[in-house]
Design a protein around this motif. Structure first.
Motif, PDB file in Angstrom:
ATOM      1  N   LEU A   5     -10.368   7.346  10.580  1.00  0.00           N
ATOM      2  CA  LEU A   5      -8.988   7.282  10.096  1.00  0.00           C
ATOM      3  C   LEU A   5      -9.026   6.581   8.748  1.00  0.00           C
ATOM      4  O   LEU A   5      -9.640   5.516   8.609  1.00  0.00           O
ATOM      5  CB  LEU A   5      -8.107   6.499  11.070  1.00  0.00           C
ATOM      6  N   ILE A   6      -8.379   7.177   7.746  1.00  0.00           N
ATOM      7  CA  ILE A   6      -8.347   6.571   6.416  1.00  0.00           C
ATOM      8  C   ILE A   6      -6.953   6.683   5.825  1.00  0.00           C
ATOM      9  O   ILE A   6      -6.322   7.749   5.902  1.00  0.00           O
ATOM     10  CB  ILE A   6      -9.394   7.214   5.468  1.00  0.00           C
ATOM     11  N   THR A   7      -6.464   5.595   5.241  1.00  0.00           N
ATOM     12  CA  THR A   7      -5.251   5.637   4.431  1.00  0.00           C
ATOM     13  C   THR A   7      -5.601   5.223   3.010  1.00  0.00           C
ATOM     14  O   THR A   7      -6.568   4.491   2.782  1.00  0.00           O
ATOM     15  CB  THR A   7      -4.149   4.714   4.991  1.00  0.00           C
ATOM     16  N   GLY A   8      -4.822   5.727   2.065  1.00  0.00           N
ATOM     17  CA  GLY A   8      -5.128   5.485   0.659  1.00  0.00           C
ATOM     18  C   GLY A   8      -6.098   6.481   0.079  1.00  0.00           C
ATOM     19  O   GLY A   8      -6.732   6.223  -0.950  1.00  0.00           O
ATOM     20  N   ALA A   9      -6.219   7.650   0.707  1.00  0.00           N
ATOM     21  CA  ALA A   9      -7.218   8.634   0.277  1.00  0.00           C
ATOM     22  C   ALA A   9      -6.877   9.316  -1.036  1.00  0.00           C
ATOM     23  O   ALA A   9      -7.732  10.004  -1.607  1.00  0.00           O
ATOM     24  CB  ALA A   9      -7.405   9.692   1.367  1.00  0.00           C
ATOM     25  N   THR A  10      -5.655   9.142  -1.543  1.00  0.00           N
ATOM     26  CA  THR A  10      -5.321   9.729  -2.841  1.00  0.00           C
ATOM     27  C   THR A  10      -5.538   8.745  -3.984  1.00  0.00           C
ATOM     28  O   THR A  10      -5.314   9.084  -5.141  1.00  0.00           O
ATOM     29  CB  THR A  10      -3.851  10.201  -2.868  1.00  0.00           C
ATOM     30  N   GLY A  11      -5.982   7.527  -3.665  1.00  0.00           N
ATOM     31  CA  GLY A  11      -6.191   6.513  -4.682  1.00  0.00           C
ATOM     32  C   GLY A  11      -7.575   6.563  -5.307  1.00  0.00           C
ATOM     33  O   GLY A  11      -8.390   7.445  -5.013  1.00  0.00           O
ATOM     34  N   LEU A  12      -7.858   5.572  -6.145  1.00  0.00           N
ATOM     35  CA  LEU A  12      -9.095   5.569  -6.922  1.00  0.00           C
ATOM     36  C   LEU A  12     -10.322   5.415  -6.022  1.00  0.00           C
ATOM     37  O   LEU A  12     -11.249   6.228  -6.073  1.00  0.00           O
ATOM     38  CB  LEU A  12      -9.048   4.437  -7.953  1.00  0.00           C
ATOM     39  N   VAL A  13     -10.338   4.390  -5.172  1.00  0.00           N
ATOM     40  CA  VAL A  13     -11.462   4.216  -4.244  1.00  0.00           C
ATOM     41  C   VAL A  13     -11.391   5.241  -3.123  1.00  0.00           C
ATOM     42  O   VAL A  13     -12.385   5.870  -2.758  1.00  0.00           O
ATOM     43  CB  VAL A  13     -11.470   2.794  -3.661  1.00  0.00           C
ATOM     44  N   GLY A  14     -10.192   5.440  -2.574  1.00  0.00           N
ATOM     45  CA  GLY A  14     -10.027   6.344  -1.441  1.00  0.00           C
ATOM     46  C   GLY A  14     -10.422   7.773  -1.744  1.00  0.00           C
ATOM     47  O   GLY A  14     -10.960   8.477  -0.882  1.00  0.00           O
ATOM     48  N   GLY A  15     -10.191   8.220  -2.974  1.00  0.00           N
ATOM     49  CA  GLY A  15     -10.572   9.577  -3.347  1.00  0.00           C
ATOM     50  C   GLY A  15     -12.076   9.784  -3.291  1.00  0.00           C
ATOM     51  O   GLY A  15     -12.566  10.811  -2.808  1.00  0.00           O
ATOM     52  N   HIS A  16     -12.813   8.803  -3.816  1.00  0.00           N
ATOM     53  CA  HIS A  16     -14.278   8.878  -3.717  1.00  0.00           C
ATOM     54  C   HIS A  16     -14.718   8.789  -2.258  1.00  0.00           C
ATOM     55  O   HIS A  16     -15.601   9.533  -1.813  1.00  0.00           O
ATOM     56  CB  HIS A  16     -14.927   7.738  -4.502  1.00  0.00           C
ATOM     57  N   LEU A  17     -14.094   7.878  -1.523  1.00  0.00           N
ATOM     58  CA  LEU A  17     -14.519   7.627  -0.145  1.00  0.00           C
ATOM     59  C   LEU A  17     -14.346   8.858   0.733  1.00  0.00           C
ATOM     60  O   LEU A  17     -15.257   9.222   1.494  1.00  0.00           O
ATOM     61  CB  LEU A  17     -13.717   6.451   0.420  1.00  0.00           C
TER      62      LEU A  17
END
Length: 216
Positions: A5-17
């Motif tokens: 489960l991941i939140t923040g996936a559209t952000g700078l770190v989250g996109g890479h992750l």
């Protein structure tokens, strides 16, 4: 094999992750609630909700590991209340959803200087978020405290552009770090053997963790 489960996936770190997790053979499925749609990825389920809270409460499938890469600034959020929602409330809600779904490891991106006693609003909210996650008594909690994050943002941040050359030269925990390296470090930590119940990684330690990822 792990469900994420991941939140923040559209952000700078989250996109890479999320892209790295999608390519990782140890991951079977990624549930990534977002406010706006993600690009299609083979392992990613992307429920969308303008507020995120409702969709987090509606998740029912078990997960093993939770990541939260949520984060903004007061200026981008528009108000103190909106900043608290993004950087405290939604992070805590993500963790609660993960616990309810059976996750044993929570990894969260916080910030250098996070402290409940900080005189600075940003750092104080980050510190309060960390304290709330610790109080949830996760079997395993990893808190990443990067210094200045480097990478291509959709929205330009003037202060980061101004000070990034200096922060690239600073030592240890003060040294700026690429967002993709934070993501690599988080994945390395997520799939490493457990040691302490609560682990806090500063920028220097995140650089070291990211360096090992070349071997994966």
């Amino acid at each position: 094999m792990s469900r994420i489960l991941i939140t923040g996936a559209t952000g700078l770190v989250g996109g890479h992750l999320i892209r790295m997790l999608n390519d990782d053979a140890r991951v079977t499925q990624i549930v990534a609630p977002t406010r706006r749609p993600l690009p299609a990825m083979r392992k990613v389920v992307n429920p969308r909700d303008p507020q995120l809270t409702d969709v987090l409460t509606q998740l029912t499938e078990p997960v093993d590991i939770v990541f939260s890469c949520l984060g903004t600034t007061r200026r981008e959020a528009g108000s103190k209340e909106a900043f608290i929602l993004a950087d405290y409330t939604l992070v805590v809600d993500t963790a609660l959803a993960g616990l309810r779904l059976g996750a044993k490891h929570m990894l969260v991106v916080s910030a250098l200087g996070a402290s409940q006693r900080s005189l600075f609003f940003y750092n104080r909210v980050k510190g309060e978020m960390e304290a709330s996650l610790i109080a949830q008594q996760w079997p395993r909690l990893t808190i990443a405290r990067p210094s200045m994050l480097l990478g291509d943002r959709e929205k330009h941040r003037f202060n980061e552009s101004l000070f990034s050359p200096l922060f690239r030269l600073l030592p240890g925990k003060w040294r700026a770090i690429e967002a993709r390296d934070v993501a690599r470090a988080l994945i390395n930590e997520a799939f490493s053997p457990a040691h302490d119940a609560v682990t806090i990684l500063d920028s220097g330690q995140l650089h070291e963790k990211a360096g090992h990822s070349a071997l994966i």
